[in-house]
Design a protein around this motif. Structure first.
Motif, PDB file in Angstrom:
ATOM      1  N   CYS A 128      79.866  64.071  20.858  1.00 37.16           N
ATOM      2  CA  CYS A 128      79.374  62.891  21.954  1.00 37.16           C
ATOM      3  C   CYS A 128      80.599  63.085  23.061  1.00 37.16           C
ATOM      4  O   CYS A 128      81.583  63.843  23.075  1.00 37.16           O
ATOM      5  N   ALA A 129      80.451  62.107  24.044  1.00 38.12           N
ATOM      6  CA  ALA A 129      81.438  62.281  25.226  1.00 38.12           C
ATOM      7  C   ALA A 129      82.784  61.674  24.621  1.00 38.12           C
ATOM      8  O   ALA A 129      83.729  61.859  25.437  1.00 38.12           O
ATOM      9  N   ASN A 130      82.881  60.627  23.627  1.00 35.84           N
ATOM     10  CA  ASN A 130      84.138  60.364  23.212  1.00 35.84           C
ATOM     11  C   ASN A 130      84.838  61.430  22.179  1.00 35.84           C
ATOM     12  O   ASN A 130      85.513  61.133  21.329  1.00 35.84           O
ATOM     13  N   ARG A 188      79.159  56.851  15.273  1.00 32.77           N
ATOM     14  CA  ARG A 188      80.650  56.066  15.414  1.00 32.77           C
ATOM     15  C   ARG A 188      80.310  55.248  16.584  1.00 32.77           C
ATOM     16  O   ARG A 188      80.837  53.964  16.855  1.00 32.77           O
ATOM     17  N   CYS A 189      79.788  55.713  17.951  1.00 32.99           N
ATOM     18  CA  CYS A 189      79.861  55.110  19.084  1.00 32.99           C
ATOM     19  C   CYS A 189      78.405  54.837  19.711  1.00 32.99           C
ATOM     20  O   CYS A 189      78.297  53.962  20.539  1.00 32.99           O
ATOM     21  N   GLY A 190      77.304  55.379  19.124  1.00 32.54           N
ATOM     22  CA  GLY A 190      75.948  55.231  19.595  1.00 32.54           C
ATOM     23  C   GLY A 190      75.780  56.230  20.911  1.00 32.54           C
ATOM     24  O   GLY A 190      74.746  56.004  21.288  1.00 32.54           O
ATOM     25  N   LEU A 191      76.571  56.975  21.260  1.00 32.04           N
ATOM     26  CA  LEU A 191      76.381  57.858  22.532  1.00 32.04           C
ATOM     27  C   LEU A 191      75.635  59.021  21.926  1.00 32.04           C
ATOM     28  O   LEU A 191      75.656  59.265  20.963  1.00 32.04           O
ATOM     29  N   PRO A 192      74.693  59.519  23.007  1.00 31.83           N
ATOM     30  CA  PRO A 192      74.027  60.650  22.625  1.00 31.83           C
ATOM     31  C   PRO A 192      75.256  62.050  22.568  1.00 31.83           C
ATOM     32  O   PRO A 192      76.136  62.038  23.206  1.00 31.83           O
TER      33      PRO A 192
END
Length: 111
Positions: free
Chosen positions: A35-37, A59-63
């Protein structure tokens, strides 16, 4: 004294389960998604299954995408708009004044 229940401490379906009872497991492969993170997740897929382009990061829900150096962008969320904000997008102040004048004339019995 113990009761006469022969399967005490057990439940239906419990017992030693191996490949013989469950059947053979499908061949699997693990695919990495980032993900972006920079979180990495590795879900497993059957070898004959179609692997999706993106996967939601647990973990963060981002795609998350399969390219570690170019993860998908976070979705842009629109801020909450009130009903009045949507009305103001559709109507100008002059339109609002005309509608108000027409409604007031109708209430006064002028139309």
């Amino acid at each position: 004294m113990a009761s006469g229940n022969a399967i005490r401490g057990s439940r239906v379906g419990a017992g030693p389960m191996g490949e013989a009872e469950r059947g053979e497991a499908a061949p699997r492969l693990r695919i990495s998604f980032w993900c972006a993170n920079k979180h990495e997740t590795q879900p497993s897929f059957a070898t004959d299954a179609q692997v999706p382009e993106t996967w939601d990061c647990p973990r963060c829900g981002l795609p998350a995408g399969q390219d570690q150096h170019n993860p998908p962008d976070a979705p842009r969320t629109e801020p909450y708009k009130t009903h009045l904000a949507y009305v103001r997008e559709r109507r100008s102040d002059a339109d609002g004044e005309a509608i108000l004048a027409e409604a007031l004339a109708k209430l006064r019995g002028e139309l």
